[in-house]
Design an enzyme around this catalytic site. Structure first.
Site, PDB file in Angstrom:
ATOM      1  N   ILE A  91      52.502  28.185  50.361  1.00 31.52           N
ATOM      2  CA  ILE A  91      52.102  29.576  50.189  1.00 31.52           C
ATOM      3  C   ILE A  91      50.881  29.614  49.280  1.00 31.52           C
ATOM      4  O   ILE A  91      50.919  29.119  48.151  1.00 31.52           O
ATOM      5  CB  ILE A  91      53.246  30.421  49.588  1.00 31.52           C
ATOM      6  CG1 ILE A  91      54.540  30.240  50.407  1.00 31.52           C
ATOM      7  CG2 ILE A  91      52.830  31.883  49.527  1.00 31.52           C
ATOM      8  CD1 ILE A  91      54.420  30.584  51.866  1.00 31.52           C
ATOM      9  N   LYS A  92      49.795  30.211  49.781  1.00 27.14           N
ATOM     10  CA  LYS A  92      48.556  30.249  49.014  1.00 27.14           C
ATOM     11  C   LYS A  92      48.534  31.463  48.089  1.00 27.14           C
ATOM     12  O   LYS A  92      48.721  32.596  48.529  1.00 27.14           O
ATOM     13  CB  LYS A  92      47.345  30.288  49.940  1.00 27.14           C
ATOM     14  CG  LYS A  92      47.101  29.001  50.680  1.00 27.14           C
ATOM     15  CD  LYS A  92      45.854  29.065  51.553  1.00 27.14           C
ATOM     16  CE  LYS A  92      44.597  28.837  50.749  1.00 27.14           C
ATOM     17  NZ  LYS A  92      43.392  28.718  51.625  1.00 27.14           N
ATOM     18  N   ILE A  93      48.281  31.190  46.817  1.00 27.37           N
ATOM     19  CA  ILE A  93      48.180  32.231  45.799  1.00 27.37           C
ATOM     20  C   ILE A  93      46.850  32.046  45.084  1.00 27.37           C
ATOM     21  O   ILE A  93      46.534  30.944  44.636  1.00 27.37           O
ATOM     22  CB  ILE A  93      49.343  32.135  44.787  1.00 27.37           C
ATOM     23  CG1 ILE A  93      50.689  32.359  45.495  1.00 27.37           C
ATOM     24  CG2 ILE A  93      49.163  33.135  43.654  1.00 27.37           C
ATOM     25  CD1 ILE A  93      51.893  32.168  44.596  1.00 27.37           C
ATOM     26  N   ILE A 123      49.596  29.301  54.236  1.00 28.41           N
ATOM     27  CA  ILE A 123      49.429  30.704  54.608  1.00 28.41           C
ATOM     28  C   ILE A 123      49.282  31.503  53.322  1.00 28.41           C
ATOM     29  O   ILE A 123      50.003  31.279  52.349  1.00 28.41           O
ATOM     30  CB  ILE A 123      50.611  31.219  55.462  1.00 28.41           C
ATOM     31  CG1 ILE A 123      50.334  32.645  55.947  1.00 28.41           C
ATOM     32  CG2 ILE A 123      51.938  31.103  54.727  1.00 28.41           C
ATOM     33  CD1 ILE A 123      51.330  33.120  57.011  1.00 28.41           C
TER      34      ILE A 123
END
Length: 377
Positions: A140-142, A109
């Site tokens: 967690i997408k960064i 996400i």
């Protein structure tokens, strides 16, 4: 039907689905793909959720109605809906996570794309998303913007697993791997169990060919035509070379001894945009151990139907040829550095546009479901 996918998996490529929607969850489709198509992970992005929520007739209506009654903000509503989908997908993939000792069975996400150039806000949002989804098999997408690199290091240092997205350039990829190692060193100092931290680095593929081929077409020469549709695979090959170098270094070995797992290269944007090309190109030519390929369902089905998996016949051992492909771009007056910067900027802009469209859609839905005539007492 799934022999090619099984062969791909056996070659050490983890097959992830680049899509998610509530309909895919409630229909049992995701579970079927895990069972029948060797899918062991899911990636999402703002565009995927915009299509899922904006294109659904009623899948989200019940939750939207409840959110409207509560009077939540549109930002909170979007996060509640997307987190719910990711949470349920994570539960579907939990057996894969357990069986692979946390390596796969992951669902991603993404932080709000409007924060791509804001390091502190990205860190805060990443921590919030990890708390909100509350599943151990979440990533967690960064984005791999300049502001994203210190955020990646900080978030991993907190013990949070990260999918680094929107990587186009080899220089930036090396920066991503450095941020990953820095984060692990911080996590170790903070007392986190490094074996529980997972990360992938999403190196975008097809968009590189799209941008470079567009520039080659403008030259309209036989030499330029012959150079088309080669740079994306070459760029990925050189990324894998960089991966091998970093994850054989003494710095990495010290972290591996403490239980850390390598940050796997993930081939993203693997749907073929040019109809003249083999629709399995960015899968069958990017086979190498310890990688992930996240595919839209059309690409997944194409590989299952007619993909020819030849093993690691293209990537390792062919780095000099790959470098020659990239070097040749300069002879056409094409700047590699300009191409990858344009692609990063466009990638952030496209995700911001999708997020804005999603917010607009949800704003309209909340208004539609809002209680009429005030709140009952």
């Amino acid at each position: 039907m799934t022999d090619a996918l099984k062969r791909l998996s056996d070659e050490g490529v983890a097959i992830w689905l680049d899509d998610l929607s509530r309909t895919r969850l409630t229909s049992g489709n995701l579970a079927e793909l895990v069972r029948d198509k060797h899918v062991v992970g899911v990636t999402t992005n703002p565009t995927i959720f915009q299509k899922a929520i904006g294109g659904s007739s009623d899948a989200y209506d019940a939750q939207l109605r409840d959110l409207a009654v509560r009077g939540v903000t549109v930002d909170e509503a979007v996060r509640m809906m997307t987190a719910a989908d990711v949470r349920e997908a994570a539960d579907v993939l939990r057996p894969v996570y357990d069986a692979s000792n946390g390596r796969d069975g992951r669902v991603s996400i993404e932080v709000d794309p409007r924060l791509a150039h804001n390091t502190p806000a990205t860190i805060a949002e990443a921590k919030q998303l990890a708390w909100l989804v509350d599943r151990p098999n979440t990533l967690i997408k960064i984005p791999a913007t300049k502001a994203g690199l210190p955020a990646i290091a900080e978030v991993i240092g907190e013990g949070i697993s990260v999918n680094v997205t929107l990587i186009f350039s080899l220089e930036r990829y090396r920066g991503v791997m450095d941020a990953f190692l820095t984060g692990l060193e911080t996590a170790k100092a903070n007392g986190h169990d490094l074996s529980q931290i997972e990360s992938v680095a999403s190196f975008f593929v097809s968009r590189v060919d799209t941008e470079i081929d567009k520039r080659l077409d403008k030259l309209a020469t036989p030499e330029a035509k012959a150079a088309k549709s080669k740079a994306a695979v070459a760029n990925a090959q050189l990324a894998y070379q960089a991966y091998e170098e970093v994850f054989s270094s003494d710095r990495w070995k010290a972290l591996a001894e403490a239980g850390a797992k390598p940050q796997r290269p993930l081939w993203a944007s693997t749907g073929v945009k040019d109809p003249s090309l083999d629709d399995t190109l960015y899968v069958v030519e990017l086979v190498a151990p310890g990688t992930v390929n996240t595919m839209p369902e059309a690409t997944l089905n194409a590989v299952a139907d007619h993909g020819v998996i030849r093993g690691d016949s293209i990537i390792t051992g062919n780095y000099a040829a790959a470098q020659a492909v990239i070097d040749e771009l300069a002879t056409f007056g094409i700047s590699y550095d300009d191409v990858v910067q344009v692609l990063e900027d466009e990638g952030v802009e496209k995700f911001e546009a999708s997020w804005k469209e999603l917010l607009d859609t949800v704003t309209a839905s909340l208004a539609k479901f809002a209680p009429k005539g005030g709140t009952e007492k």
